[in-house]
Design an enzyme around this catalytic site. Structure first.
Site, PDB file in Angstrom:
ATOM      1  N   GLY A 165      37.638  55.564   9.572  1.00 44.56           N
ATOM      2  CA  GLY A 165      37.511  56.116  11.142  1.00 44.56           C
ATOM      3  C   GLY A 165      36.200  57.067  11.072  1.00 44.56           C
ATOM      4  CE1 TYR A 203      23.048  56.797   9.829  1.00 45.17           C
ATOM      5  CE2 TYR A 203      20.824  57.102  10.642  1.00 45.17           C
ATOM      6  CZ  TYR A 203      22.124  57.039  11.123  1.00 45.17           C
ATOM      7  OH  TYR A 203      22.596  56.771  12.109  1.00 45.17           O
ATOM      8  CG  HIS A 236      31.847  55.281  13.360  1.00 45.52           C
ATOM      9  ND1 HIS A 236      30.632  54.942  13.313  1.00 45.52           N
ATOM     10  CD2 HIS A 236      31.847  56.559  12.929  1.00 45.52           C
ATOM     11  CE1 HIS A 236      29.712  55.645  12.743  1.00 45.52           C
ATOM     12  NE2 HIS A 236      30.489  56.764  12.693  1.00 45.52           N
ATOM     13  CE  LYS A 238      35.046  46.301  13.860  1.00 41.84           C
ATOM     14  NZ  LYS A 238      35.625  45.587  12.909  1.00 41.84           N
ATOM     15  NE  ARG A 292      42.898  46.543   8.648  1.00 41.79           N
ATOM     16  CZ  ARG A 292      41.870  46.416   9.912  1.00 41.79           C
ATOM     17  NH1 ARG A 292      41.898  45.245  10.800  1.00 41.79           N
ATOM     18  NH2 ARG A 292      40.878  47.258   9.845  1.00 41.79           N
ATOM     19  CB  VAL A 295      41.651  44.332  16.986  1.00 40.66           C
ATOM     20  CG1 VAL A 295      41.619  44.262  18.363  1.00 40.66           C
ATOM     21  CG2 VAL A 295      42.409  45.206  16.363  1.00 40.66           C
TER      22      VAL A 295
HETATM   23  P1  ADP Z   1      34.798  53.929   7.970  1.00 40.49           P
HETATM   24  O1  ADP Z   1      35.804  53.320   6.994  1.00 40.49           O
HETATM   25  O2  ADP Z   1      35.104  55.519   8.084  1.00 40.49           O
HETATM   26  O3  ADP Z   1      35.010  53.274   9.268  1.00 40.49           O
HETATM   27  P2  ADP Z   1      32.524  52.338   7.098  1.00 40.49           P
HETATM   28  O4  ADP Z   1      31.810  52.420   5.743  1.00 40.49           O
HETATM   29  O5  ADP Z   1      33.218  51.113   7.726  1.00 40.49           O
HETATM   30  O6  ADP Z   1      33.404  53.674   7.433  1.00 40.49           O
HETATM   31  O7  ADP Z   1      31.386  52.888   8.472  1.00 40.49           O
HETATM   32  C1  ADP Z   1      31.699  52.937   9.539  1.00 40.49           C
HETATM   33  C2  ADP Z   1      30.569  53.034  10.545  1.00 40.49           C
HETATM   34  O8  ADP Z   1      29.678  54.040  10.183  1.00 40.49           O
HETATM   35  C3  ADP Z   1      29.709  51.517  10.388  1.00 40.49           C
HETATM   36  O9  ADP Z   1      30.313  50.624  11.251  1.00 40.49           O
HETATM   37  C4  ADP Z   1      28.399  51.968  11.000  1.00 40.49           C
HETATM   38  O10 ADP Z   1      28.480  52.180  12.274  1.00 40.49           O
HETATM   39  C5  ADP Z   1      28.252  53.344  10.305  1.00 40.49           C
HETATM   40  N1  ADP Z   1      27.503  53.260   8.832  1.00 40.49           N
HETATM   41  C6  ADP Z   1      28.151  53.322   7.496  1.00 40.49           C
HETATM   42  N2  ADP Z   1      27.407  53.170   6.771  1.00 40.49           N
HETATM   43  C7  ADP Z   1      25.933  53.180   7.213  1.00 40.49           C
HETATM   44  C8  ADP Z   1      24.724  53.258   6.766  1.00 40.49           C
HETATM   45  N3  ADP Z   1      24.644  53.223   5.388  1.00 40.49           N
HETATM   46  N4  ADP Z   1      23.778  53.640   7.670  1.00 40.49           N
HETATM   47  C9  ADP Z   1      23.980  53.715   8.905  1.00 40.49           C
HETATM   48  N5  ADP Z   1      25.089  53.544   9.573  1.00 40.49           N
HETATM   49  C10 ADP Z   1      26.302  53.475   8.894  1.00 40.49           C
END
Ligand code: ADP
Length: 449
Positions: A165, A203, A236, A238, A292, A295
């Site tokens: 999240g 990033y 984050h 959708k 899993r 949605v």
């Molecule tokens: P969580 O499990 O907390 O949702 P994620 O790794 O899936 O973490 O990342 C959530 C969101 O954070 C991604 O959908 C993206 O929007 C942003 N994000 C994650 N990693 C990066 C990155 N390396 N650079 C830019 N944005 C990122």
């Protein structure tokens, strides 16, 4: 072995979704519910229902002992966890299997590996998936963090290994701020997840979120069902998803999908999974795998004609994948709008009684929802109350149909995100498919001023 009665360890639209697939296969269903959900549609439609506790999810939908007792009481021979709640809890999967109940999901060890972001990234790299440049694993000291960050270049992202999240995540613009932001990320992660392990990634400035749907039979065979573009996000989360992605060529789709399917075959993955990537300048970067159903799975169903829940049940029952990669075709375009009970622009939750309800209909319009007139949306759970999924032969026709369907939807008595979707579908960038994961928040900010 053959499954004849499935306990659905979930609520709301996804419980209905699973019930529908099961009934179409001649399988009975058992609903579980909290006391707040006694009147819910998933309880009304199921063949059997068992109350598993008071309203807070921790006492009911997350209460493993009560769910297992319900399964034994109702003589269910399989459990489908849906999404959220216990769906990615490896221990729950193990307990289900230890009770000789079929777990409609991946092998517990795969759920565990993919649930730990450091282990998931390592596994993904070994399986040949492209990674975001960054630390090889956990970063323990500030010196190591400085070294890794200098190597990949600023800005970098400090992420929690146990994260979810978007929590425990900090963007670090330059070296001066690395030490303080890393310690903030660690504190946040410790408080949220009881684990202060962090790692570092490059990033990415303006990526899209593109994910691939995969299926494995657990015996070394796997397929992919193409991608979904879920770049329209707020915090984050959708908001609207589409398939196919407006930016991928057929060649990119089959190349990346092939890499994902091969990875799942090598792993011996069983059941449905989603491999999530960020995509920037034509390159894919693995971020996580969800073990899993998602949605947004109906947009994939719309363009492939494959019932994903049916496929999950078949695989859990020991059957082969119902089709080979070559049999899968992608036709037309589908978009899903998540409809939440909340203010469309402030996002404040809006639970309460639905006084009037009318679902959109017509050709290629699907509404997955547990709503009915007179239903009271309880304040205890997720605010998503409906999903509107629309298909069209082209993206343009899909969008025209979606606008028409949104006009038809009536949900009165609570605020919903329908007006947000209607405004989104008037925006030039959305119409042309030209948006990244930053787009929606930027647009909302501009709207305010
Ligand atoms: P969580 O499990 O907390 O949702 P994620 O790794 O899936 O973490 O990342 C959530 C969101 O954070 C991604 O959908 C993206 O929007 C942003 N994000 C994650 N990693 C990066 C990155 N390396 N650079 C830019 N944005 C990122």
């Amino acid at each position: 072995m053959s499954i004849s009665r499935i306990l659905i360890a979930n609520r709301g639209e996804i419980a209905l979704r699973i019930h529908r697939a099961a009934h179409e296969m001649g399988i009975e269903t058992v609903a579980v519910h909290s006391t707040a959900d006694a009147e819910a549609m998933h309880v009304r439609l199921a063949d059997h229902a068992v109350c598993i506790g008071p309203p807070p999810a921790g006492d009911s939908y997350l209460n493993i002992a009560n769910i297992i007792s319900a399964a034994e009481l109702a003589q269910a021979d399989a459990i489908h966890p849906g999404y959220g709640f216990l769906s990615e809890n490896a221990r729950f999967a193990e307990i289900v299997e230890a009770h000789d109940i079929v777990w409609i999901g991946p092998k517990p060890e795969h759920i565990r590996t993919m649930g730990d972001k450091v282990a998931a990234k390592k596994t993904a790299g070994e399986l040949g998936l492209p990674l975001v440049p960054g630390s090889a694993g956990a970063v323990d000291s500030i010196d190591e963090a400085r070294r890794v960050a200098a190597e990949i270049g600023y800005p970098v992202l400090v992420k929690a290994a146990s994260g979810g999240g978007g929590r425990g995540m900090k963007v670090v613009p330059d070296e001066d701020q690395l030490e303080s932001l890393m310690s903030q990320a660690k504190t946040e992660a410790k408080n949220a997840f009881g684990d202060d392990t962090v790692y570092i990634e490059k990033y990415l400035g303006n990526p899209r979120h593109i994910e691939f749907q995969v299926f494995g039979d657990g015996r070394g065979n796997a397929i992919h069902l193409g991608e979904r573009d879920c770049s329209l996000q707020r915090r984050h989360q959708k908001v609207l998803e589409e398939a196919p992605s407006p930016v991928l060529s057929e060649e990119d789709r089959m190349r990346m999908g092939g890499i994902c399917a091969d990875a799942m075959a090598n792993m011996g993955y069983r059941g449905a999974g989603t491999i999530e990537f960020l995509w920037e300048n034509g390159e894919f970067y693995f971020i996580e795998m969800n073990t899993r159903l998602q949605v947004e799975h109906p947009v994939t169903e719309a363009i492939t004609g494959i019932d994903l829940v049916r496929e999950q049940i078949r695989i859990a029952d020991g059957k082969n994948l119902s089709c080979a990669q070559d049999d899968i075709t992608f036709t037309g375009h589908a978009i899903e709008c998540r409809i939440n009970a909340e203010d469309p622009f402030t996002f404040a939750p809006s639970p309460g009684k639905v006084s009037h309800y009318h679902a959109a209909g017509g050709m290629h319009v699907r509404v997955d929802s547990g709503l009915y007139a007179g239903y009271s949306i309880p304040p205890y759970y997720d605010s998503m109350i409906a999903k509107l999924i629309v298909y069209g032969r082209t993206r343009e026709r899909c969008i025209m149909r979606l606008k028409r369907a949104l006009e038809e939807m009536v949900i009165e008595g609570v605020k919903t995100s329908i007006p947000l979707h209607q405004q989104l579908l008037e925006q030039e960038d959305v119409l042309s498919g030209d948006y990244s994961i930053k787009w929606l928040e930027d647009w909302l900010r501009e709207r305010e001023v």
